[in-house]
Design a protein around this motif. Structure first.
Motif, mmCIF file in Angstrom:
data_model
loop_
_atom_site.group_PDB
_atom_site.id
_atom_site.type_symbol
_atom_site.label_atom_id
_atom_site.label_comp_id
_atom_site.label_asym_id
_atom_site.label_seq_id
_atom_site.Cartn_x
_atom_site.Cartn_y
_atom_site.Cartn_z
ATOM 1 N N VAL A 96 2.797 15.531 2.174
ATOM 2 C CA VAL A 96 2.206 14.366 1.695
ATOM 3 C C VAL A 96 3.138 13.146 2.175
ATOM 4 O O VAL A 96 4.265 13.076 2.002
ATOM 5 C CB VAL A 96 2.505 14.634 0.049
ATOM 6 C CG1 VAL A 96 1.742 13.105 -0.452
ATOM 7 C CG2 VAL A 96 1.708 15.673 -0.604
ATOM 8 N N GLY A 97 2.199 12.500 2.907
ATOM 9 C CA GLY A 97 2.860 11.296 3.514
ATOM 10 C C GLY A 97 3.015 10.173 2.822
ATOM 11 O O GLY A 97 2.041 9.672 2.129
ATOM 12 N N LEU A 98 4.237 9.344 2.790
ATOM 13 C CA LEU A 98 4.243 8.160 2.084
ATOM 14 C C LEU A 98 4.095 6.924 3.047
ATOM 15 O O LEU A 98 4.889 6.927 3.896
ATOM 16 C CB LEU A 98 5.609 7.869 1.175
ATOM 17 C CG LEU A 98 5.971 8.464 -0.210
ATOM 18 C CD1 LEU A 98 4.966 9.859 -0.305
ATOM 19 C CD2 LEU A 98 7.153 8.225 -0.623
ATOM 20 N N THR A 99 3.125 6.104 2.419
ATOM 21 C CA THR A 99 3.172 4.951 3.437
ATOM 22 C C THR A 99 4.182 4.023 3.415
ATOM 23 O O THR A 99 4.953 3.735 2.540
ATOM 24 C CB THR A 99 1.725 4.084 2.707
ATOM 25 O OG1 THR A 99 0.651 4.757 3.045
ATOM 26 C CG2 THR A 99 1.786 2.646 3.523
ATOM 27 N N ASP A 100 4.350 3.606 4.654
ATOM 28 C CA ASP A 100 5.548 2.567 4.829
ATOM 29 C C ASP A 100 5.209 1.258 3.953
ATOM 30 O O ASP A 100 4.159 0.460 4.541
ATOM 31 C CB ASP A 100 5.899 2.133 6.316
ATOM 32 C CG ASP A 100 6.892 1.151 6.734
ATOM 33 O OD1 ASP A 100 7.485 0.608 5.745
ATOM 34 O OD2 ASP A 100 7.602 1.196 7.760
ATOM 35 N N PRO A 101 6.019 0.734 3.130
ATOM 36 C CA PRO A 101 5.425 -0.363 2.493
ATOM 37 C C PRO A 101 5.393 -1.688 3.337
ATOM 38 O O PRO A 101 4.816 -2.544 2.700
ATOM 39 C CB PRO A 101 6.361 -0.554 1.212
ATOM 40 C CG PRO A 101 7.317 0.384 1.223
ATOM 41 C CD PRO A 101 7.035 1.228 2.405
ATOM 42 N N ARG A 102 6.335 -2.043 4.397
ATOM 43 C CA ARG A 102 6.067 -2.960 5.235
ATOM 44 C C ARG A 102 5.452 -2.784 6.405
ATOM 45 O O ARG A 102 5.239 -3.617 7.294
ATOM 46 C CB ARG A 102 7.610 -3.485 5.432
ATOM 47 C CG ARG A 102 8.147 -3.930 4.121
ATOM 48 C CD ARG A 102 7.381 -5.385 3.659
ATOM 49 N NE ARG A 102 7.964 -5.603 2.423
ATOM 50 C CZ ARG A 102 7.487 -5.550 1.104
ATOM 51 N NH1 ARG A 102 6.209 -4.734 1.043
ATOM 52 N NH2 ARG A 102 7.851 -5.928 0.104
ATOM 53 N N ASN A 103 4.374 -1.618 6.492
ATOM 54 C CA ASN A 103 3.797 -1.306 7.864
ATOM 55 C C ASN A 103 2.764 -0.592 7.221
ATOM 56 O O ASN A 103 2.927 0.943 7.160
ATOM 57 C CB ASN A 103 4.357 -0.645 8.939
ATOM 58 C CG ASN A 103 3.849 -0.526 10.126
ATOM 59 O OD1 ASN A 103 2.399 -0.663 9.887
ATOM 60 N ND2 ASN A 103 4.190 0.126 11.169
ATOM 61 N N LYS A 104 1.539 -0.997 6.601
ATOM 62 C CA LYS A 104 0.799 0.040 6.031
ATOM 63 C C LYS A 104 -0.031 1.226 6.738
ATOM 64 O O LYS A 104 -0.500 2.012 6.461
ATOM 65 C CB LYS A 104 -0.543 -0.936 5.420
ATOM 66 C CG LYS A 104 -0.322 -1.297 4.155
ATOM 67 C CD LYS A 104 -1.610 -1.863 3.550
ATOM 68 C CE LYS A 104 -1.636 -2.613 2.315
ATOM 69 N NZ LYS A 104 -2.943 -2.907 2.049
ATOM 70 N N ASP A 105 0.124 0.952 8.242
ATOM 71 C CA ASP A 105 -0.494 1.854 9.061
ATOM 72 C C ASP A 105 0.555 3.078 9.499
ATOM 73 O O ASP A 105 0.125 4.022 10.362
ATOM 74 C CB ASP A 105 -0.977 1.301 10.445
ATOM 75 C CG ASP A 105 -2.259 0.320 10.268
ATOM 76 O OD1 ASP A 105 -2.884 0.686 9.249
ATOM 77 O OD2 ASP A 105 -2.129 -0.785 10.800
ATOM 78 N N ALA A 106 1.673 2.923 8.869
ATOM 79 C CA ALA A 106 2.765 3.874 9.244
ATOM 80 C C ALA A 106 3.153 4.575 8.271
ATOM 81 O O ALA A 106 2.882 4.383 6.948
ATOM 82 C CB ALA A 106 3.865 3.183 9.984
ATOM 83 N N VAL A 107 3.859 5.921 8.452
ATOM 84 C CA VAL A 107 4.202 6.507 7.383
ATOM 85 C C VAL A 107 5.763 6.753 7.380
ATOM 86 O O VAL A 107 6.458 6.601 8.074
ATOM 87 C CB VAL A 107 3.867 8.150 7.545
ATOM 88 C CG1 VAL A 107 4.371 8.991 6.518
ATOM 89 C CG2 VAL A 107 2.126 8.386 7.581
ATOM 90 N N LEU A 108 6.158 6.513 5.993
ATOM 91 C CA LEU A 108 7.654 6.258 5.998
ATOM 92 C C LEU A 108 8.345 7.529 5.862
ATOM 93 O O LEU A 108 9.373 7.875 6.420
ATOM 94 C CB LEU A 108 7.885 5.547 4.269
ATOM 95 C CG LEU A 108 9.173 5.869 4.014
ATOM 96 C CD1 LEU A 108 10.090 4.383 4.293
ATOM 97 C CD2 LEU A 108 9.212 5.752 2.432
#
Ligand code: AMP
Ligand code: MG
Length: 352
Positions: A219-231
């Motif tokens: 389950v990938g969590l979105t990078d809160p400061r780059n919505k197109d990337a996975v944190l």
């Protein structure tokens, strides 16, 4: 597949099924409760037989039906919903639906449990800030005039009636309803012959059953400061994950970001030092409500709440300093992928 993955990414969580050639999935995406929802089912039964297309279609229809039933009762915009009937009434309403009542009871309990970091009574304030529209920064007086009508203890359930002692009080289950609905879907899906699968309801994921290759879901969590990337990715086999963040709905005025998660004690966007939170739990409504509540509490209070053992959950807290705080039970299941963040344990988070 690509479209769905992109949509899910935009909704804070994405899932890499990691399916093998042996495992076939059937996916249905639809729009409900103001978000895209996806149900992904294994087309194989627990004993390895393949399930007919007609039966899979029937299961998908039932899932959508469950969601429509919840939405019809709890929507904050549909004029016929129990929520709107309640909000428009002076003293409350009778003949409420089971989902509305159950969400109301759970929400009042969760509000007490979180010392009001979660409050299902912020509808007038969210409307004042106009997060759904262009955004508006209210004056302190405007906020105070509404804040005194948000006491979650001014509402109670009596039989199938929902009553309020304050006529101005209004409900909004936006922080808990999708997690509750995810759990209903998983309960239903567990009763079917499907081997396993998942549901993803706008920032709330529920997993059930097994995968043919016995690997965990990523389950990938979105990078809160780059919505197109996975944190980073969480490896999970069952349970629920809910995410809240200051990037999901916000507007900017004079260089300040005003996001949709309100501090119920102040009536304005929570400034807790956190920019996103994820909660992992066996209960979908709890995961959803707590992701919002921990965001309001901030790292220190959230960790103290976790350590108190009052609720059974694990959490990932992302600070504005780009630290990723992991609670003990989840530390080994999370793999960071965004290089600009640093992982620390909840003990270190406490000492910061
Ligand atoms: P979530 O995305 O689950 O964190 O829920 C956020 C939504 O819940 C907002 O868009 C509001 O409708 C509502 N909300 C905002 N702040 C709170 C809060 N402190 N407690 C409960 N609901 C909230
Ligand atoms: Mg929530």
């Amino acid at each position: 597949m690509k479209r769905v993955l992109v949509v899910l990414l935009a909704l804070s969580l994405c899932i890499l099924p990691g399916c093998t050639a042996k495992e076939a999935y059937s996916e249905n995406t639809f729009y409900a409760m103001n978000t895209f929802m996806t149900v992904r089912l294994s087309t194989v039964s627990e004993n390895g037989d393949s399930i007919s297309e007609a039966r899979i279609a029937e299961i998908h229809r039932t899932c959508e039906g469950i969601i429509r039933e919840v939405e019809a009762q709890v929507s904050v915009t549909d004029a016929d919903s129990d929520t709107v009937r309640f909000n428009d009434s002076d003293g409350g309403i009778e003949d409420c639906g089971e989902h509305f009542l159950s969400l109301l009871e759970r929400s009042v309990f969760l509000s007490r449990l979180t010392d009001r970091a979660f409050a299902p009574t912020l509808r007038p304030l969210s409307a004042l800030w106009d997060f759904g529209g262009e955004g508006y920064v209210p004056t302190d007086d405007e906020i105070d005039a509404l804040l005194c009508h948000t006491d979650p203890l001014a509402v109670y359930v009596n039989g199938n009636a929902a009553l309020k002692t304050d006529p101005e009080l209004q409900l909004d289950f936006g922080a808990v309803a999708k997690g509750y609905a995810a759990q209903l879907l998983i309960l239903y899906l567990e009763s079917t012959e499907c081997r396993g699968g998942l549901v993803s309801l706008g920032g709330n994921v529920g997993l059930f059953g097994d995968k043919a290759d016995s690997t965990a879901y990523k389950v990938g969590l979105t990078d809160p400061r780059n919505k197109d990337a996975v944190l980073g990715y969480l490896s999970l086999t069952d349970g629920f994950v809910s995410v809240s963040g200051d990037y999901e709905r916000y507007f900017e005025a004079d260089g300040i970001r005003y996001h949709h998660i309100l501090d119920p004690k102040r009536g304005s966007p929570a400034k807790s030092g956190l920019i996103s939170t994820a909660v992992i739990a066996k209960d979908g409504a709890l995961a959803d409500a707590l992701s919002t509540a921990l965001f309001v509490m901030g790292a220190e209070d959230a960790i103290a709440f976790y350590e108190s053992g009052e609720a059974d959950f694990e959490a990932i807290l992302i600070t504005e300093d780009k630290e990723v705080i992991l609670t003990e039970g989840i530390a080994e299941l999370f793999a960071l992928s965004a290089e600009t963040y640093t992982v620390i344990s909840s003990e270190e988070g406490m000492n910061d």
